[in-house]
Design a protein around this motif. Structure first.
Motif, short mmCIF file in Angstrom:
data_model
loop_
_atom_site.label_atom_id
_atom_site.label_comp_id
_atom_site.label_asym_id
_atom_site.label_seq_id
_atom_site.Cartn_x
_atom_site.Cartn_y
_atom_site.Cartn_z
N ALA A 1 0.60 -1.04 -0.11
CA ALA A 1 0.07 -0.17 -0.13
C ALA A 1 1.09 1.52 -0.10
N LYS A 2 0.25 2.30 -0.53
CA LYS A 2 1.14 3.35 -0.78
C LYS A 2 1.20 4.06 0.46
N ILE A 3 0.02 4.56 1.38
CA ILE A 3 -0.21 4.76 2.71
C ILE A 3 -1.32 4.40 3.29
N PRO A 4 -0.42 3.16 4.05
CA PRO A 4 -1.46 2.52 4.60
C PRO A 4 -2.28 2.54 5.41
N ALA A 5 -2.10 3.54 6.43
CA ALA A 5 -3.38 4.26 7.43
C ALA A 5 -3.93 5.12 6.46
N LEU A 6 -3.90 5.47 5.48
CA LEU A 6 -5.21 6.44 5.22
C LEU A 6 -5.86 5.63 4.13
N ASP A 7 -5.33 4.35 3.55
CA ASP A 7 -6.08 2.84 2.81
C ASP A 7 -7.21 3.02 3.89
N ILE A 8 -6.43 2.17 5.50
CA ILE A 8 -7.43 1.81 6.52
C ILE A 8 -8.51 2.51 7.14
N HIS B 1 -10.99 2.72 3.69
CA HIS B 1 -11.74 0.98 3.18
C HIS B 1 -11.69 0.62 4.34
N ALA B 2 -10.80 -0.06 5.51
CA ALA B 2 -11.30 -0.81 6.40
C ALA B 2 -11.74 -0.09 7.80
N TRP B 3 -12.24 0.91 8.03
CA TRP B 3 -12.61 1.78 9.08
C TRP B 3 -13.16 1.13 10.03
N GLY B 4 -14.31 0.26 10.01
CA GLY B 4 -15.17 -1.10 9.88
C GLY B 4 -14.18 -2.02 11.17
N ARG B 5 -12.83 -2.66 10.17
CA ARG B 5 -12.34 -3.53 10.70
C ARG B 5 -12.10 -2.56 12.28
N LEU B 6 -10.93 -1.51 11.40
CA LEU B 6 -10.47 -0.44 12.52
C LEU B 6 -11.44 -0.15 14.06
N LEU C 1 -8.09 -9.36 11.79
CA LEU C 1 -8.45 -8.51 10.68
C LEU C 1 -8.14 -8.03 9.33
N PHE C 2 -7.29 -7.88 9.16
CA PHE C 2 -6.40 -6.59 8.60
C PHE C 2 -5.55 -7.69 7.24
N PRO C 3 -5.53 -7.60 6.21
CA PRO C 3 -5.07 -8.09 5.28
C PRO C 3 -3.10 -8.05 5.00
N PRO C 4 -2.46 -8.48 4.25
CA PRO C 4 -0.55 -8.56 4.80
C PRO C 4 -0.20 -7.26 4.51
N ASN C 5 -0.85 -6.50 3.45
CA ASN C 5 -0.36 -5.02 3.01
C ASN C 5 -0.93 -3.17 3.32
N ARG D 1 -0.92 -4.98 7.44
CA ARG D 1 -1.23 -5.42 8.50
C ARG D 1 -0.12 -4.79 9.62
N TYR D 2 0.66 -4.45 9.55
CA TYR D 2 1.38 -3.68 10.14
C TYR D 2 0.84 -2.47 10.35
N SER D 3 0.37 -1.53 10.27
CA SER D 3 -0.56 -0.05 10.02
C SER D 3 -2.19 -0.52 11.02
N GLY D 4 -2.46 -2.29 10.09
CA GLY D 4 -4.20 -2.06 11.11
C GLY D 4 -3.74 -2.33 12.48
#
Length: 444
Positions: free
Chosen positions: A239-246, A249-254, A372-376, A378-381
């Protein structure tokens, strides 16, 4: 949340299968554990010192109650910095690798902790003392914001999928070991005469961070990069900016991750940092008794962590979080009744049982959050979920102490606070079990 789930499953599928073997999983997890134990040793030292040292030596112009509040506010500052650290080191971990992020975090927190041991107190340099203390606490918070998520991610990504519960639990043992080390260090220096303890004794546990850092850094340097991250590099799926993608697109999982992690962080600090302060400052119990009760609890926490990790492999980490949170909620009032009895044996029993109950959920938090998060992402999530929970709950000891004033020093406010965060975590565990995303794997 459904749209978020579909996006995440698609991203997970793109990363493809990776080849994992069990022969190195234990070694990597143990290396992650050693570094995490040092991180938590450094971090927990501050909590204990906030309860029995900083309130007297760094905020001496305030009355005792206000000084304690100020000390715990400084303690909470570290938690406020953790989400920032999660974004920063999540970017490094998801873009450049799990390993370099973990090396940076361990140096930062070790140096910051050692420097606290060298700080002059308020009587020597005045207002500069609490300001410098707060700055070093911020550095600790930034580092821890990236440490736990990275250690958990690299351990899980080296482990066979069906054995992730036990390896996640092994990393989590760093928490009780860190507590054991920090509480043990303070228990020893508390044997000194009070004048010596205030003059120089309290500094020894902090200065010990320097040699411990060298040991942990040596071990971390031998850790290989995650095979799953290497696979992402080959597939150019970072991901280019992992936190932004979370957040997009993954705010529910967060949200689920934050809820699931809430009790493991907040409940622990209620049963240690707050209870030490409550027992010593409100109930008038011996400081050594309160610190020693956390020592006993830390010893018991280790086998409970292992047991919970194994159970999670059978029933699922989300279900373990759910049932552990409900058990903690049920035990909240009885635990504080035992503490209020002022009986030394009852106090030790209450702290030990409280930590054991919290551990049922905490032990498997890492296993749940990593799935809860995919590998790309994961660290950020993982780092964001855990450390947003930390930022929310880091001020719980401060809130609990403030609530004591409204209740005339009665503990029911703290017990109610523990129940509330337990129920939120139960909801996180319930939904988390249903949102797990598993990596594809080829076992060697």
């Amino acid at each position: 949340m459904q749209a978020s789930e579909n996006v995440e499953q698609n991203v997970a599928a793109e990363s493809g299968p990776v080849k994992l073997g069990s022969h190195d999983a234990g070694r990597i997890a143990r290396a992650a554990f050693v570094g995490t134990a040092l991180e938590w040793y450094d971090y927990f030292l501050f909590g204990t010192a906030a309860a029995i040292v900083f309130n007297r030596l760094f905020f001496t112009t305030l009355d005792p109650g206000a000084a304690t509040l100020a000390a715990f506010a400084t303690f909470g500052v570290g938690f406020a910095a953790r989400p920032i650290g999660a974004v920063l080191f999540g970017y490094i971990g998801d873009r450049m690798g799990r390993r370099p992020a973990l090396l940076i975090t361990i140096v930062m927190i070790g140096v910051a902790t050692g420097l606290i041991g060298l700080l002059p107190d308020f009587g020597s340099i005045g207002l500069a003392a609490p300001i410098a203390l707060a700055v070093l606490r911020l550095v600790q918070g930034l580092a821890v914001g990236g440490e736990w998520g990275g250690a958990m991610t690299i351990a899980i990504e080296h482990a066979p999928i069906e054995q992730r519960g036990r390896y996640a639990a092994l990393v989590q043992i760093g928490s009780p070991v860190g507590t054991l080390m920090s509480s043990g260090a303070f228990a020893l220096v508390l044997l000194l005469p009070p004048s010596d303890f205030d003059a120089w004794g309290w500094r020894i546990p902090f200065l010990a961070a320097f040699p411990l850092l060298l040991v942990a850094l040596y071990i971390r340097l031998k850790v290989e990069e995650s095979p799953i991250f290497q696979d992402l590099v080959k597939l150019e799926n970072k991901a280019k900016i992992p936190a932004l993608d979370i957040f997009r697109h993954a705010w529910g999982r967060l949200l689920v991750a934050v809820a699931a992690a809430l009790l493991g962080v907040g409940g622990f600090y209620i049963m240690t940092t707050f209870v030490v302060s409550y027992g010593a400052n409100t109930l008038g119990l011996d400081r050594g008794l309160m610190v020693n009760s956390t020592l006993v609890a830390s010893v018991v926490q280790i086998p409970v962590t292992i047991l919970a990790g194994r159970l999670a492999e059978r029933v699922g980490p989300g279900r373990m979080v759910f049932w552990g949170a409900l058990a903690t909620a049920a035990g909240a009032f009885p635990l504080f009744w035992l503490i209020d009895s002022k009986n030394p044996a009852a106090v030790v029993l209450a702290v030990t049982l409280g930590i054991a109950l919290v551990t049922l959920a905490y032990a498997v938090t890492g296993a749940l959050l990593t799935e809860l998060f995919p590998p790309n992402l994961r660290y950020s999530g993982v780092a964001l979920g855990y450390n947003i929970a930390g930022a929310i709950t880091g001020f719980l000891p401060l809130i609990a102490i403030a609530l004591l004033a409204t209740s005339g020093g009665a503990s029911w406010t703290a017990a109610t606070l523990l129940i509330v965060i337990s129920l939120i975590t139960a909801v996180g565990g319930f939904f988390g079990e249903r949102l797990r995303v598993k990596d594809k794997e080829l076992v060697s």
